[in-house]
Motif scaffolding. Sequence first.
Motif, mmCIF file in Angstrom:
data_model
loop_
_atom_site.group_PDB
_atom_site.id
_atom_site.type_symbol
_atom_site.label_atom_id
_atom_site.label_comp_id
_atom_site.label_asym_id
_atom_site.label_seq_id
_atom_site.Cartn_x
_atom_site.Cartn_y
_atom_site.Cartn_z
ATOM 1 N N UNK A 105 0.727 -0.915 0.060
ATOM 2 C CA UNK A 105 -0.008 -0.019 0.033
ATOM 3 C C UNK A 105 0.919 1.277 -0.038
ATOM 4 N N UNK A 106 1.768 1.173 0.751
ATOM 5 C CA UNK A 106 2.797 2.482 0.850
ATOM 6 C C UNK A 106 3.390 2.579 -0.321
ATOM 7 N N UNK A 107 3.927 1.461 -1.196
ATOM 8 C CA UNK A 107 4.606 1.552 -2.373
ATOM 9 C C UNK A 107 3.498 2.165 -3.753
ATOM 10 N N UNK A 108 2.426 1.714 -3.553
ATOM 11 C CA UNK A 108 1.371 2.277 -4.379
ATOM 12 C C UNK A 108 1.169 3.793 -4.200
ATOM 13 N N UNK A 109 0.932 4.177 -2.774
ATOM 14 C CA UNK A 109 0.700 5.615 -2.499
ATOM 15 C C UNK A 109 1.877 6.361 -3.142
ATOM 16 N N UNK A 110 2.959 5.787 -2.847
ATOM 17 C CA UNK A 110 4.080 6.602 -3.387
ATOM 18 C C UNK A 110 4.227 6.710 -4.737
ATOM 19 N N UNK A 111 3.871 5.709 -5.660
ATOM 20 C CA UNK A 111 3.753 5.761 -7.241
ATOM 21 C C UNK A 111 2.532 6.833 -7.441
ATOM 22 N N UNK A 112 1.619 6.987 -6.589
ATOM 23 C CA UNK A 112 0.659 8.144 -6.791
ATOM 24 C C UNK A 112 1.056 9.336 -6.511
ATOM 25 N N UNK A 113 1.863 9.444 -5.613
ATOM 26 C CA UNK A 113 2.404 10.960 -5.320
ATOM 27 C C UNK A 113 3.246 11.318 -6.385
ATOM 28 N N UNK A 114 3.759 10.513 -7.642
ATOM 29 C CA UNK A 114 4.653 11.081 -8.333
ATOM 30 C C UNK A 114 3.977 11.885 -9.340
ATOM 31 N N UNK A 115 2.612 11.777 -9.321
ATOM 32 C CA UNK A 115 1.828 12.646 -10.100
ATOM 33 C C UNK A 115 1.892 14.227 -9.854
ATOM 34 N N UNK A 116 2.430 14.467 -8.765
ATOM 35 C CA UNK A 116 2.303 15.889 -8.249
ATOM 36 C C UNK A 116 3.619 16.600 -8.484
ATOM 37 N N UNK A 117 3.726 17.849 -7.488
ATOM 38 C CA UNK A 117 4.890 18.687 -7.901
ATOM 39 C C UNK A 117 6.285 17.891 -7.676
ATOM 40 N N UNK A 118 7.319 18.751 -7.347
ATOM 41 C CA UNK A 118 8.602 18.159 -6.857
ATOM 42 C C UNK A 118 8.534 17.926 -5.517
ATOM 43 N N UNK A 119 7.948 18.689 -4.791
ATOM 44 C CA UNK A 119 7.814 18.183 -3.217
ATOM 45 C C UNK A 119 7.262 17.071 -3.187
ATOM 46 N N UNK A 120 6.269 16.697 -3.781
ATOM 47 C CA UNK A 120 5.445 15.381 -3.608
ATOM 48 C C UNK A 120 6.632 14.237 -4.424
ATOM 49 N N UNK A 121 7.090 14.633 -5.286
ATOM 50 C CA UNK A 121 8.171 13.556 -6.062
ATOM 51 C C UNK A 121 9.256 13.061 -4.789
ATOM 52 N N UNK A 122 9.736 14.218 -4.195
ATOM 53 C CA UNK A 122 10.837 13.804 -3.093
ATOM 54 C C UNK A 122 10.164 13.061 -2.138
ATOM 55 N N UNK A 123 8.965 13.382 -1.632
ATOM 56 C CA UNK A 123 8.218 12.447 -0.415
ATOM 57 C C UNK A 123 7.897 11.183 -1.106
ATOM 58 N N UNK A 124 7.585 11.031 -2.346
ATOM 59 C CA UNK A 124 7.545 9.844 -2.893
ATOM 60 C C UNK A 124 8.798 8.942 -2.964
ATOM 61 N N UNK A 125 9.816 9.448 -3.358
ATOM 62 C CA UNK A 125 10.971 8.814 -3.244
ATOM 63 C C UNK A 125 11.424 8.220 -1.685
ATOM 64 N N UNK A 126 11.131 9.115 -0.871
ATOM 65 C CA UNK A 126 11.301 8.645 0.451
ATOM 66 C C UNK A 126 10.518 7.211 0.838
ATOM 67 N N UNK A 127 9.340 7.609 0.767
ATOM 68 C CA UNK A 127 8.157 6.624 0.921
ATOM 69 C C UNK A 127 8.427 5.382 0.091
ATOM 70 N N UNK A 128 8.844 5.248 -0.973
ATOM 71 C CA UNK A 128 9.313 4.333 -1.969
ATOM 72 C C UNK A 128 10.311 3.493 -1.605
ATOM 73 N N UNK A 129 11.516 4.275 -1.241
ATOM 74 C CA UNK A 129 12.515 3.624 -0.814
ATOM 75 C C UNK A 129 12.322 2.733 0.560
ATOM 76 N N UNK A 130 11.613 3.511 1.274
ATOM 77 C CA UNK A 130 11.574 2.738 2.711
ATOM 78 C C UNK A 130 10.584 1.350 2.620
ATOM 79 N N UNK A 131 9.694 1.676 1.901
ATOM 80 C CA UNK A 131 8.678 0.418 1.444
ATOM 81 C C UNK A 131 9.298 -0.623 0.751
ATOM 82 N N UNK A 132 10.100 -0.242 -0.067
ATOM 83 C CA UNK A 132 10.722 -1.250 -1.153
ATOM 84 C C UNK A 132 11.949 -2.045 -0.083
ATOM 85 N N UNK A 133 12.687 -1.099 0.445
ATOM 86 C CA UNK A 133 13.700 -1.844 1.499
ATOM 87 C C UNK A 133 13.126 -2.653 2.644
#
Length: 101
Positions: A56-84
């Motif tokens: 769910x966190x990974x999918x949420x991070x993917x969803x966040x990538x459709x936003x601005x740069x701040x959301x992209x950075x947040x998406x990277x943080x969430x995706x790295x955490x959930x992926x790891x």
Amino acid sequence: MINLIAVIIAIASVLASLGHVGYLALLNNAAGKRAGGAPVAQYVRSRWALAGGATAASLFAWLLTSGNVVLDVLAIVIAVGSGATSVKALQSTQAKYRSGG
């Protein structure tokens, strides 16, 4: 450019999470077909929450990538955490139930 990086990391995170879910599903299926598989099935049941949460966190991070740069950075943080988390949990489960060749 940051958006492309965020999307790639988010997709990799989703794939890692789905890999963990798939492995648990296969393990649960094998345990159900085998006599004495109850301990394995119980272990798998205890891991579903982690696998589902990471997915769910990974999918949420993917969803966040459709936003601005701040959301992209947040998406990277969430995706790295959930992926790891997914990769570590998958490796732990595989080590526990790996059969020697």
